[in-house]
Design a protein around this motif. Structure first.
Motif: not given
Length: 56
Positions: A1-8, A39-42, A47-56
């Motif tokens: 198993m590999t942990a991806v920083r800020d990812g899956p 955050r994934s719909r799947r 599904d890479t939803s973690h890549r979406r950035r929140v606008r501030r």
């Protein structure tokens, strides 16, 4: 198993998971991306939803 920083979490497949509600989920892929942010719909798959950035 590999942990991806800020990812899956990347897991060599095939993979069988039991979710909190008892549901069993299978994937026969060579590498499976498991969502760590929920955050994934799947979910539980990424599904890479973690890549979406929140606008501030």
């Amino acid at each position: 198993m590999t942990a991806v920083r800020d990812g899956p979490l990347l897991v060599e497949g095939p993979v069988r998971m039991t979710l909190e509600d008892g549901t069993v989920v299978d994937s026969d892929r060579f590498v499976v991306a498991i969502c760590a942010c929920r955050r994934s719909r799947r979910y539980p798959f990424c599904d890479t939803s973690h890549r979406r950035r929140v606008r501030r």
